[in-house]
Design a protein around this motif. Structure first.
Motif, PDB file in Angstrom:
ATOM      1  N   LEU A   1      23.514 -25.834 -10.206  1.00 50.77           N
ATOM      2  CA  LEU A   1      23.407 -25.502  -8.782  1.00 50.77           C
ATOM      3  C   LEU A   1      23.853 -26.699  -7.950  1.00 50.77           C
ATOM      4  N   ASP A   2      24.840 -26.476  -7.091  1.00 44.77           N
ATOM      5  CA  ASP A   2      25.363 -27.536  -6.229  1.00 44.77           C
ATOM      6  C   ASP A   2      24.636 -27.473  -4.883  1.00 44.77           C
ATOM      7  N   ARG A   3      23.748 -28.436  -4.644  1.00 45.64           N
ATOM      8  CA  ARG A   3      22.931 -28.419  -3.431  1.00 45.64           C
ATOM      9  C   ARG A   3      23.502 -29.282  -2.304  1.00 45.64           C
ATOM     10  N   THR A   4      24.690 -29.820  -2.471  1.00 47.00           N
ATOM     11  CA  THR A   4      25.323 -30.543  -1.373  1.00 47.00           C
ATOM     12  C   THR A   4      25.431 -29.608  -0.164  1.00 47.00           C
ATOM     13  N   SER A   5      25.146 -30.130   1.033  1.00 44.94           N
ATOM     14  CA  SER A   5      25.046 -29.246   2.199  1.00 44.94           C
ATOM     15  C   SER A   5      25.533 -29.938   3.470  1.00 44.94           C
ATOM     16  N   GLY A   6      25.762 -29.138   4.478  1.00 45.89           N
ATOM     17  CA  GLY A   6      26.065 -29.600   5.826  1.00 45.89           C
ATOM     18  C   GLY A   6      25.289 -28.757   6.805  1.00 45.89           C
ATOM     19  N   GLY A   7      24.975 -29.318   7.966  1.00 46.75           N
ATOM     20  CA  GLY A   7      24.174 -28.540   8.900  1.00 46.75           C
ATOM     21  C   GLY A   7      24.078 -29.171  10.266  1.00 46.75           C
ATOM     22  N   TYR A   8      23.102 -28.715  11.021  1.00 48.57           N
ATOM     23  CA  TYR A   8      22.927 -29.160  12.404  1.00 48.57           C
ATOM     24  C   TYR A   8      21.450 -29.101  12.768  1.00 48.57           C
ATOM     25  N   SER A   9      21.113 -29.692  13.905  1.00 56.93           N
ATOM     26  CA  SER A   9      19.771 -29.582  14.465  1.00 56.93           C
ATOM     27  C   SER A   9      19.866 -29.595  15.983  1.00 56.93           C
ATOM     28  N   VAL A  10      19.023 -28.823  16.639  1.00 55.16           N
ATOM     29  CA  VAL A  10      18.934 -28.802  18.100  1.00 55.16           C
ATOM     30  C   VAL A  10      17.456 -28.853  18.468  1.00 55.16           C
ATOM     31  N   GLN A  11      17.170 -29.505  19.590  1.00 52.06           N
ATOM     32  CA  GLN A  11      15.775 -29.685  19.970  1.00 52.06           C
ATOM     33  C   GLN A  11      15.677 -29.902  21.471  1.00 52.06           C
ATOM     34  N   ALA A  12      14.629 -29.362  22.072  1.00 46.86           N
ATOM     35  CA  ALA A  12      14.339 -29.570  23.486  1.00 46.86           C
ATOM     36  C   ALA A  12      12.874 -29.954  23.619  1.00 46.86           C
ATOM     37  N   GLY A  13      12.592 -30.808  24.590  1.00 46.05           N
ATOM     38  CA  GLY A  13      11.217 -31.234  24.730  1.00 46.05           C
ATOM     39  C   GLY A  13      10.957 -31.952  26.028  1.00 46.05           C
ATOM     40  N   LEU A  14       9.759 -32.548  26.105  1.00 46.60           N
ATOM     41  CA  LEU A  14       9.300 -33.264  27.283  1.00 46.60           C
ATOM     42  C   LEU A  14       8.761 -34.626  26.884  1.00 46.60           C
ATOM     43  N   ARG A  15       9.071 -35.622  27.698  1.00 50.43           N
ATOM     44  CA  ARG A  15       8.421 -36.920  27.569  1.00 50.43           C
ATOM     45  C   ARG A  15       7.443 -37.068  28.721  1.00 50.43           C
ATOM     46  N   VAL A  16       6.225 -37.500  28.394  1.00 50.19           N
ATOM     47  CA  VAL A  16       5.156 -37.624  29.382  1.00 50.19           C
ATOM     48  C   VAL A  16       4.834 -39.096  29.565  1.00 50.19           C
ATOM     49  N   ASP A  17       4.759 -39.526  30.824  1.00 50.94           N
ATOM     50  CA  ASP A  17       4.444 -40.925  31.117  1.00 50.94           C
ATOM     51  C   ASP A  17       3.469 -40.974  32.283  1.00 50.94           C
ATOM     52  N   ARG A  18       2.204 -41.138  31.950  1.00 49.76           N
ATOM     53  CA  ARG A  18       1.175 -41.320  32.955  1.00 49.76           C
ATOM     54  C   ARG A  18       0.517 -42.684  32.743  1.00 49.76           C
TER      55      ARG A  18
ATOM     56  N   TYR B   1      23.299 -25.694   5.286  1.00 51.73           N
ATOM     57  CA  TYR B   1      23.989 -24.655   4.526  1.00 51.73           C
ATOM     58  C   TYR B   1      24.558 -25.271   3.256  1.00 51.73           C
ATOM     59  N   LEU B   2      24.051 -24.815   2.104  1.00 51.35           N
ATOM     60  CA  LEU B   2      24.406 -25.407   0.821  1.00 51.35           C
ATOM     61  C   LEU B   2      25.760 -24.895   0.337  1.00 51.35           C
ATOM     62  N   ASP B   3      26.457 -25.754  -0.401  1.00 49.35           N
ATOM     63  CA  ASP B   3      27.776 -25.383  -0.918  1.00 49.35           C
ATOM     64  C   ASP B   3      27.699 -24.244  -1.919  1.00 49.35           C
ATOM     65  N   ASP B   4      26.590 -24.170  -2.662  1.00 49.85           N
ATOM     66  CA  ASP B   4      26.428 -23.121  -3.668  1.00 49.85           C
ATOM     67  C   ASP B   4      25.943 -21.838  -3.001  1.00 49.85           C
ATOM     68  N   ALA B   5      26.759 -20.792  -3.041  1.00 44.05           N
ATOM     69  CA  ALA B   5      26.432 -19.529  -2.373  1.00 44.05           C
ATOM     70  C   ALA B   5      25.214 -18.843  -2.983  1.00 44.05           C
ATOM     71  N   ARG B   6      24.809 -19.240  -4.181  1.00 51.19           N
ATOM     72  CA  ARG B   6      23.647 -18.617  -4.810  1.00 51.19           C
ATOM     73  C   ARG B   6      22.333 -19.111  -4.213  1.00 51.19           C
ATOM     74  N   LEU B   7      22.386 -20.156  -3.400  1.00 54.11           N
ATOM     75  CA  LEU B   7      21.191 -20.735  -2.814  1.00 54.11           C
ATOM     76  C   LEU B   7      21.102 -20.388  -1.338  1.00 54.11           C
ATOM     77  N   ASP B   8      19.895 -20.081  -0.892  1.00 52.31           N
ATOM     78  CA  ASP B   8      19.665 -19.785   0.519  1.00 52.31           C
ATOM     79  C   ASP B   8      19.841 -21.044   1.364  1.00 52.31           C
ATOM     80  N   ALA B   9      20.143 -20.833   2.630  1.00 55.48           N
ATOM     81  CA  ALA B   9      20.203 -21.961   3.561  1.00 55.48           C
ATOM     82  C   ALA B   9      18.809 -22.548   3.742  1.00 55.48           C
ATOM     83  N   LEU B  10      18.738 -23.868   3.818  1.00 53.11           N
ATOM     84  CA  LEU B  10      17.477 -24.563   4.079  1.00 53.11           C
ATOM     85  C   LEU B  10      17.348 -24.696   5.591  1.00 53.11           C
ATOM     86  N   GLN B  11      16.577 -23.834   6.201  1.00 59.37           N
ATOM     87  CA  GLN B  11      16.501 -23.802   7.654  1.00 59.37           C
ATOM     88  C   GLN B  11      15.107 -23.416   8.100  1.00 59.37           C
TER      89      GLN B  11
END
Length: 502
Positions: free
Chosen positions: A335-352, A368-378
């Motif tokens: 199983l070839d688990r080499t992968s490529g992917g992305y991340s997105v995030q939104a949030g707040l910084r609080v300063d009191r 998204y893994l190179d091996d089609a037999r494996l599910d995406a790790l997401q």
């Protein structure tokens, strides 16, 4: 999936006992606080008039408090590097050194520090005793900060597995840090080694080695560059689904990481771009341990909007590539688990100011893994931490983090770990400090039905009896639950020792 009933009952009993001891100590200390010359701050409130209802203090009281602050400010110059909040929280399946309350507070404060590197408010109690607070040894424009913890302890489950045996141990934790005393820029380096060595069975020993370094370059009034590097060595816990070692020392885990970021403020917008690399190496008796060796390359861009309000929104996104060392070499069963992917995030910084500070974000990450037999790790990601300081003697930290990890379990794409904890520290006197921690982790493996959970609680007390020395004591309880057969366990650990630092 939830903790088993017997584990829930045991954890509930330990937690009630722990909170009872803390509440009892606070009740006694409340009487002492009535005669203290130091006036406490008002409890946290979002009202504009924070001073309403507070009694005026005498001039002599103010002079005593100001002189105490001056003495503390002189010692607060020493700030060695600390691991990030995410790194502190997400080492769940390894025998990592327990994070100290002061390290967590420092990491949260740095997390919420503005991109322009502005000085932060020092009015937050960081869990340190005053008499032996580290000041360091001057070496020109640098400071050297050595420390040594040594003690004895006992646990009813040395192996941290179901049916584990009790054993005594001795513990050592030695560290040396070097930090800069420069007017501009900042440099920090820390090397630390710790060992928990058991008397009856050395295969259960828990060695941990870490190294941290950071360099901040102030390139202008609104631009800064940060370089960070780190190394860690530890061993996997026996109950982990990744562990394949039935007897003898478990697999070792080494992590090497580095990052570079450039931050700049343009009007009310703060921009920060970064590049990072993280390499994980597994070694041990099992033949498949090396199949998890991998390197992750990341790039990210963050935009935050600072218009002077208490809440500052931000958006962050990035790309990643995970490359495994193991090469299938045309093997169709591999199983070839080499992968490529992305991340997105939104949030707040609080300063009191010193009352409440931190940030929290929610987003999505996918590999998204190179091996089609494996599910995406997401999955969903949440990261963030807050420091709340209701009075000058009390501090609460709330932290959460998400981590995506490699695996060599057949059919699995990897694992996602969600971790969070709440910590509370109380300055009973200047030289007597207590703290309590409650934590929880949840790990799920993508592609296979394996789930691991762990609940933990601990209570500690530190008494500084001399300028450079203090007595440490701590009780820790853990309850581990896994969908893997015969992997759940509970453990109790008590330890006490001596801390010497300069």
């Amino acid at each position: 999936m939830s903790l088993r009933p017997q584990n829930q009952k045991s954890l509930l009993t330990k937690s009630c006992l722990t909170w009872g001891l803390v509440l009892g100590a606070l009740s006694v200390n409340g009487v002492v606080a009535q005669t203290s010359p130091v006036e406490f701050r008002q409890s946290f409130s979002l009202e504009d008039n924070a001073g309403e209802g507070l009694e005026l203090v005498s001039e002599s009281d103010l002079e005593a408090f100001e002189s105490l602050n001056e003495a503390e400010d002189e010692k607060l110059l020493a700030r060695p590097p600390v691991a990030t909040v995410r790194a502190q929280l997400t080492r769940a399946n390894r025998s990592a050194r327990a994070t100290k309350f002061s390290e967590r507070t420092e990491a949260v404060m740095r997390l919420s520090q503005p991109a322009n590197g502005a000085e932060r408010d020092e009015g937050v109690f960081d869990g340190q005793t005053v008499q032996d607070r580290p000041v360091g040894i001057h070496m020109g424009s640098l400071r050297l900060l050595p420390s040594l913890d040594a003690g004895l302890g006992w646990t009813d489950n040395a192996e941290q597995v179901r049916g584990g045996t009790p054993d005594g141990f001795y513990g050592l934790d030695a560290a040396v840090a070097v930090i800069s005393d420069w007017d501009r820029h900042a440099l920090g380096v820390e090397l630390r080694g710790s060992l928990r060595a058991f008397f009856d069975e050395p295969d259960n020993n828990q060695p941990v080695v870490t190294g941290l370094a950071n360099l901040r370059l102030d390139l202008g009034g609104s631009t800064r560059a940060d370089f960070e590097g780190g190394y860690s060595f530890s061993r996997e816990q026996r109950a982990s689904a990744e562990n394949e070692v039935a007897s003898g020392p478990t697999n070792s885990v080494q992590e090497i990481e580095g990052s570079f970021s450039l931050s700049r403020q343009v009007s009310v917008v703060q921009l920060r771009g970064g590049l990072g690399i993280n390499r994980s190496v597994y070694d041990g008796q099992s033949s498949g341990s090396g199949q998890r060796d991998n390197t992750v390359f990341t790039s990210s861009l963050r935009a935050s909007f600072d218009n002077g309000a208490m809440f500052e929104p931000y958006l962050e996104g990035g790309f990643l590539v995970r490359k495994y060392d193991h090469d299938c070499n045309g093997d169709p069963t591999c199983l070839d688990r080499t992968s490529g992917g992305y991340s997105v995030q939104a949030g707040l910084r609080v300063d009191r100011g010193p009352k409440l500070r931190g940030e929290f974000g929610v987003g999505w990450r996918a590999e998204y893994l190179d091996d089609a037999r494996l599910d995406a790790l997401q999955g969903l990601i949440f990261d963030g931490a807050f420091v709340w300081s209701p009075t000058r003697r009390d501090t609460v930290t709330m932290s959460g983090a998400t981590s995506f990890n490699a695996t060599n379990i057949s059919g699995a794409s990897g694992s996602i770990l969600y971790a969070g904890d709440v910590r509370y520290a109380r300055q009973i006197t200047q030289d007597l400090v207590g703290d309590i921690q409650l934590g929880y982790t949840y790990r799920t493996y993508q592609g296979v039905d394996v789930v691991e959970q762990e609940a933990s609680g601990s209570i500690g007390l530190v008494w500084a009896f001399a300028k450079d020395a203090a007595i440490l004591s701590r009780y820790t309880f853990q309850a581990f639950d896994s969908s893997s057969a015969e992997s759940d366990y509970t453990s109790s650990l008590v330890e006490a020792g001596l801390r010497i630092r300069r």
